[in-house]
Design an enzyme around this catalytic site. Structure first.
Site, mmCIF file in Angstrom:
data_model
loop_
_atom_site.group_PDB
_atom_site.id
_atom_site.type_symbol
_atom_site.label_atom_id
_atom_site.label_comp_id
_atom_site.label_asym_id
_atom_site.label_seq_id
_atom_site.Cartn_x
_atom_site.Cartn_y
_atom_site.Cartn_z
ATOM 1 N N SER A 138 0.854 -1.189 0.000
ATOM 2 C CA SER A 138 0.000 0.000 0.000
ATOM 3 C C SER A 138 0.887 1.234 0.000
ATOM 4 O O SER A 138 2.032 1.180 0.474
ATOM 5 C CB SER A 138 -0.892 0.017 1.254
ATOM 6 N N TYR A 151 -3.098 -1.140 10.190
ATOM 7 C CA TYR A 151 -3.087 -1.519 8.778
ATOM 8 C C TYR A 151 -1.827 -1.005 8.104
ATOM 9 O O TYR A 151 -1.139 -1.750 7.389
ATOM 10 C CB TYR A 151 -4.320 -0.960 8.071
#
Length: 247
Positions: A138, A151
């Protein structure tokens, strides 16, 4: 990584980025093994597409992963690409005590899932022609989101592990990081229509163009994620990484 003629295993392929990758790669002449926990979502992924083979798999279950790996290699001996895409994101308030169940689930899915899948298949992949491992991280692996603190941390861990894996497998398996920006998917509530996030089809178009480059970039990063990656001086990082791991 070849653009066609592969046998590709994609985790988390029942929706979003994983589903779109399954569609695009199958259309390009690849055999795709699409896995996820959702049978219904996998049926949608494979509907009308003979090159896509749906298989239910929960990457958080270590015994299921090991059993699945043995079976899939027997069923698809030409398997040469693993795409570790399955992941979950839960928003949270890191400044207050809370139930850590969501955090533990993210760690299990986003870190242990790819680790277990790779561990179960790496010996096979080392012997496969044109083998590759694609780890989906990400943009938040480079600059964290406070609302998605855990996350972001799991994706930073995945990025670091990917760098090490690339070095360790440099003579046997191509290792690629796919680092999305905020994309309009169902990853978090309301994200599929969230203003300012990149439309999914536009993201996949740009990603497929990057995968088509020769040689394939070690990091697939669309223009929207470049400002996040730019926080790291890549030239200095590469030099220090090489020195640290020399010998």
């Amino acid at each position: 990584m070849k653009t066609s003629g592969n046998t590709i295993l994609i985790t988390g392929a029942s929706a979003g980025i994983g589903q779109q990758l399954a569609w695009r790669w199958s259309e390009a002449g690849n055999t795709v093994i699409a896995t996820a926990r959702s049978q219904k979502g996998l049926e949608e992924t494979a509907k009308g597409r003979d090159r896509i083979h749906p298989r239910v798999l929960d990457v958080t279950d270590p015994e299921a992963v090991a059993d699945f790996a043995r079976g899939v290699v027997a069923e698809f001996p030409a398997l040469n690409v693993l795409v570790n895409n399955a992941g979950i994101m839960r928003l949270e308030d890191a400044a207050a005590a809370r139930d850590l169940a969501d955090d533990e689930d993210m760690i299990t899915t986003n870190i242990l899932g790819p680790l277990r899948m790779t561990n179960a298949l790496v010996d096979h992949l080392r012997t496969a022609p044109d083998a590759a491992i694609v780890n989906v991280t990400s943009g938040l692996a480079y600059v964290p989101s406070v609302r998605g603190a855990v996350y972001s941390a799991t994706k930073a861990a995945a990025r670091s592990w990917t760098d090490s894996l690339r070095f360790a497998l440099k003579d046997a398996v191509e290792v690629i990081e796919l680092a999305p920006p905020g994309v309009q998917t169902g990853l978090t509530p309301g994200q599929s229509t969230r203003e300012g996030y990149m439309p999914l089809d536009e993201y996949i178009d740009e990603v497929m163009g990057l995968f088509a480059q020769v040689p394939t970039p070690p990091v697939i990063a669309v223009q929207r994620v470049v400002p996040l990656r730019a926080t790291i001086d890549q030239e200095k990082y590469d030099a220090v990484f090489a020195a640290l791991n020399a010998g």
